[in-house]
Design a protein around this motif. Structure first.
Motif, short mmCIF file in Angstrom:
data_model
loop_
_atom_site.label_atom_id
_atom_site.label_comp_id
_atom_site.label_asym_id
_atom_site.label_seq_id
_atom_site.Cartn_x
_atom_site.Cartn_y
_atom_site.Cartn_z
N ALA A 359 128.80 97.83 -14.66
CA ALA A 359 129.91 98.27 -13.81
C ALA A 359 129.39 99.17 -12.68
O ALA A 359 129.87 99.08 -11.54
N ALA A 360 128.41 100.01 -13.00
CA ALA A 360 127.87 100.93 -11.98
C ALA A 360 127.23 100.15 -10.84
O ALA A 360 127.41 100.50 -9.66
N PHE A 361 126.50 99.07 -11.18
CA PHE A 361 125.86 98.26 -10.14
C PHE A 361 126.90 97.51 -9.32
O PHE A 361 126.82 97.45 -8.09
N ILE A 362 127.90 96.92 -10.01
CA ILE A 362 128.95 96.17 -9.30
C ILE A 362 129.76 97.12 -8.41
O ILE A 362 130.08 96.80 -7.25
N ASP A 363 130.04 98.30 -8.97
CA ASP A 363 130.79 99.32 -8.23
C ASP A 363 130.08 99.65 -6.92
O ASP A 363 130.69 99.64 -5.84
N ASN A 364 128.78 99.89 -7.00
CA ASN A 364 127.99 100.19 -5.79
C ASN A 364 128.05 99.04 -4.80
O ASN A 364 128.27 99.26 -3.59
N ALA A 365 127.84 97.83 -5.33
CA ALA A 365 127.82 96.66 -4.45
C ALA A 365 129.15 96.53 -3.71
O ALA A 365 129.19 96.21 -2.51
N LEU A 426 125.81 109.76 -9.36
CA LEU A 426 125.40 109.79 -10.77
C LEU A 426 125.32 108.39 -11.39
O LEU A 426 124.66 108.19 -12.40
N GLY A 427 126.00 107.43 -10.76
CA GLY A 427 126.09 106.08 -11.34
C GLY A 427 124.75 105.49 -11.71
O GLY A 427 124.54 105.05 -12.85
N LEU A 428 123.79 105.51 -10.76
CA LEU A 428 122.49 104.87 -11.03
C LEU A 428 121.64 105.64 -12.04
O LEU A 428 120.88 105.04 -12.79
MG MG Z 1 127.59 104.38 -7.82
#
Ligand code: MG
Ligand code: ATP
Length: 460
Positions: A359-365, A426-428
Motif C-alpha cells: 500500500a505504501a508503494f501504491i500510495d506513493n505512485a 515515513l511510508g518507505l
Molecule cells: Mg509515502
C-alpha cells in the motif's frame, strides 16, 4: 577452602594474581627444597653406612691373612672418617684411632630405640645431645681368641650442615617470595593502570558527553582490545542516541503542524463558529482532517518505535502474494491503479504487514503521478517479482539513496496531487523494515519527469 577462594575473589585482580602467584611459587620452592634436603640427608646416611662397610671389609680381609693380632696388624688403611677400635678377649682396648671419643661401654645408653626407617639394621644408631653416629661391632676369632673390632662413623657435622642448609633455604625462599610479590605488585599495577583509566573515562561518559572515547595505546594487549571494543560500542550507542534524538525532534516537528491547524480552527470557532454555519463546517472538517493526519503520524511513529525496540511482532504464516497485492490495490478504490498478475507466489510472512508495504508503494505512485499506476506480479519458479510503476515526477539519482530514511521527502514544499493527506516521509522506511523482515530485496528505477518503478524481489 571455598570460603578462602570466595574471599580472594572479592579482592582486586592484581591482589588475586599476586596471592595466587605467591602461593604457587612458595609451594613449588617448598617442594623442591624439601626434596633436595631429603636427598642430601639420605645421601649422608648412606655415605656413613658405606664408610663402615668399607672398613669392615678391609679388617675381615686382613684378619683372614694373619695368625695373631700384634702391633703391625693395625698398620692398616681405615677411612679417616671412621673411628676404629679393637678389644681383646678380655675386653681391653688394644687399639683406638680416637681415644677421646666416648668410650664404647658408656655409649650404649645413647642407642636410638626407634631408628629411622631408611637406616639399615646392620648398624646401631646412637644419638647423644651433641652427636649422632653409626656403630658396628665385628667379633672375629684370631688364634683362638675373640677380638671385637668396633667401627663408629659420626654424621654430626652433616646433620648440622643440613640444619644450616634448611635455615638458609628458608630465608632465601622468604626473600625470593618477598621479591616476587613485590615485583608482581609493581608489574600488576603497571599492567592494570590503563584499566584504571578505562574506568575513569567510563565514569565521565554520560548522555551529555557521548562523544568521549577511551585512549588506545600502541600495544596489542588485552586492555587495548577492551578499549577498542568499548570505543566501537560507544560509537554505536552514540549513533543510536543521535538517531533517536533526531527521530524525536522530527516527530515533534511533524506533529506541530496538525496541532497548529487544530488550534487555529478552534480559535476561529470560538470567535465566529456559533453564528457562521460556513465557518463551522470548514473548521470541523479541517480539525477532523488534522486529527486524522495526527492519528496516521502517531500510528506510524509507534510502528517504528516498536520496530526499533524489537517488539514489532510478525505473525508469519503461508501467504499468497497475489491475494495480498489484490487486497492492497482494492483498498485504494482508485481506477488509476492497474493490477496484472502472472501466477500466484507463496511465501511465509505476515499478510497484514505485507499489505501495508504494498500500500505504501501504491500510495506513493498515486501521489507522485497523475497517470496510471501499474502493479504487476511475475512468478519465476523459485522467485517472484512485484513491480509498482508510475509515470510521475520521478526521483533524482542523488535523492534515491535517501528516500528510505525516516522523515525524508525529496521536496517538502512540493505540491501533491492529493493535498488532503499528510506526507511525513515515513511510508518507505516502514516498507523497508517489513521487506527486511521478509528477506525481500527492494530496488528502484527512476528518472526525473518520466516516472518511477519500485521492484520487489521475493524468494521462498
Ligand atoms: Mg509515502
Ligand atoms: P508518507 O508515506 O509517510 O505519507 P511520503 O510518501 O512523503 O510520506 P515515503 O513514502 O517514505 O514518504 O517517501 C519518501 C519520499 O520519496 C517522498 O516524499 C517522495 O519525495 C519520494 N518518493 C517516493 N515514492 C515516489 C514516487 N513513486 N515518485 C516520486 N517520488 C517518490
Amino acid at each position: 577452602m571455598s570460603s578462602v577462594i570466595e574471599r580472594l575473589r572479592r579482592k582486586k585482580i592484581s591482589t588475586q594474581i599476586n596471592i595466587t602467584y605467591g602461593l604457587i611459587l612458595f609451594s613449588t620452592l617448598f617442594l623442591i627444597n624439601i626434596g633436595t634436603t631429603a636427598g642430601i640427608y639420605f645421601l649422608f646416611h648412606h655415605q656413613a653406612e658405606r664408610a663402615i662397610d668399607d672398613s669392615v671389609d678391609r679388617i675381615t680381609k686382613k684378619v683372614s691373612t694373619v695368625q695373631t693380632i700384634d702391633e703391625n696388624f693395625f698398620d692398616i688403611d681405615i677411612l679417616p672418617s671412621v673411628i676404629f677400635r679393637a678389644t681383646d678377649d678380655g675386653g681391653k682396648v688394644i687399639f683406638d684411632t680416637n681415644p677421646h671419643f666416648t668410650a664404647t661401654d658408656k655409649m650404649f645408653k645413647f642407642v636410638r630405640k626407634n631408628p629411622p626407617f631408611w637406616a639399615s639394621d646392620k648398624y646401631i644408631l646412637m644419638e647423644t645431645p651433641h652427636s649422632f653416629f653409626y656403630y658396628k661391632d665385628l667379633p672375629l676369632e684370631v688364634g683362638g681368641q675373640t677380638f671385637h673390632f668396633q667401627f663408629l662413623r659420626t654424621i654430626t657435622f652433616e646433620k648440622q650442615y643440613i640444619r644450616y642448609l634448611l635455615w638458609a633455604i628458608f630465608f632465601a625462599d622468604l626473600i625470593g617470595l618477598g621479591l616476587a610479590v613485590m615485583a608482581g605488585n609493581i608489574l600488576g599495577r603497571k599492567i592494570l593502570k590503563p584499566l584504571g583509566q578505562v574506568t575513569k573515562t567510563a565514569r565521565e561518559i554520560s548522555v551529555g558527553s557521548m562523544n568521549k572515547r577511551l585512549n588506545v595505546g600502541n600495544f596489542a594487549d588485552e586492555v587495548n582490545e577492551i578499549s577498542i571494543s568499548l570505543n566501537k560500542m560507544l560509537e554505536r550507542l552514540e549513533e543510536g542516541f543521535v538517531q533517536q534524538q533526531r527521530f524525536i525532534a522530527d516527530a515533534s516537528h511533524e506533529l506541530r503542524t496538525p496541532i497548529t491547524v487544530i488550534r487555529g480552527y478552534a480559535d476561529m470557532l470560538e470567535k465566529y463558529g456559533a453564528e457562521d454555519k460556513e465557518i463551522l463546517e470548514e473548521a470541523t472538517a479541517e480539525i477532523k482532517k488534522s486529527a486524522q493526519n495526527m492519528q496516521y503520524l502517531v500510528e506510524n511513529l509507534l510502528f517504528l518505535a516498536r520496530a526499533d525496540a524489537g517488539t514489532q511482532i510478525l505473525k508469519k504464516s503461508p501467504v499468497e502474494i497475489n491475494e495480498v497485492l489484490k487486497s492492497a490495490v482494492e483498498s485504494f478504490q482508485n481506477s488509476r491503479v492497474e493490477f496484472t498478475n502472472d501466477k500466484t507466489f507463496e511465501i511465509v510472512g505476515d499478510a497484514e504487514f505485507l499489505k501495508k508495504m504494498f500500500a505504501a508503494f501504491i500510495d506513493n505512485a498515486l501521489i507522485y503521478s497523475k497517470d496510471k499506476v501499474f502493479v504487476t506480479l511475475e512468478n519465476f519458479g523459485d522467485k517472484a517479482v512485484v513491480k509498482i510503476s508510475d509515470s510521475g515526477i520521478g526521483i533524482a539519482p542523488e535523492n534515491l539513496e535517501r528516500i528510505f530514511d525516516r522523515f525524508y521527502r525529496v521536496d517538502k514544499a512540493r505540491a501533491k496531487s492529493d493535498e488532503d493527506k499528510i506526507s511525513a516521509g515515513l511510508g518507505l522506511s516502514i516498507s523497508k523494515f517489513i521487506a527486511d523482515k521478509h528477506g525481500i530485496k527492494i530496488s528502484v528505477e527512476s528518472e526525473l519527469g518520466k516516472g518511477t518503478t519500485f521492484i520487489l524481489d521475493f524468494r521462498n
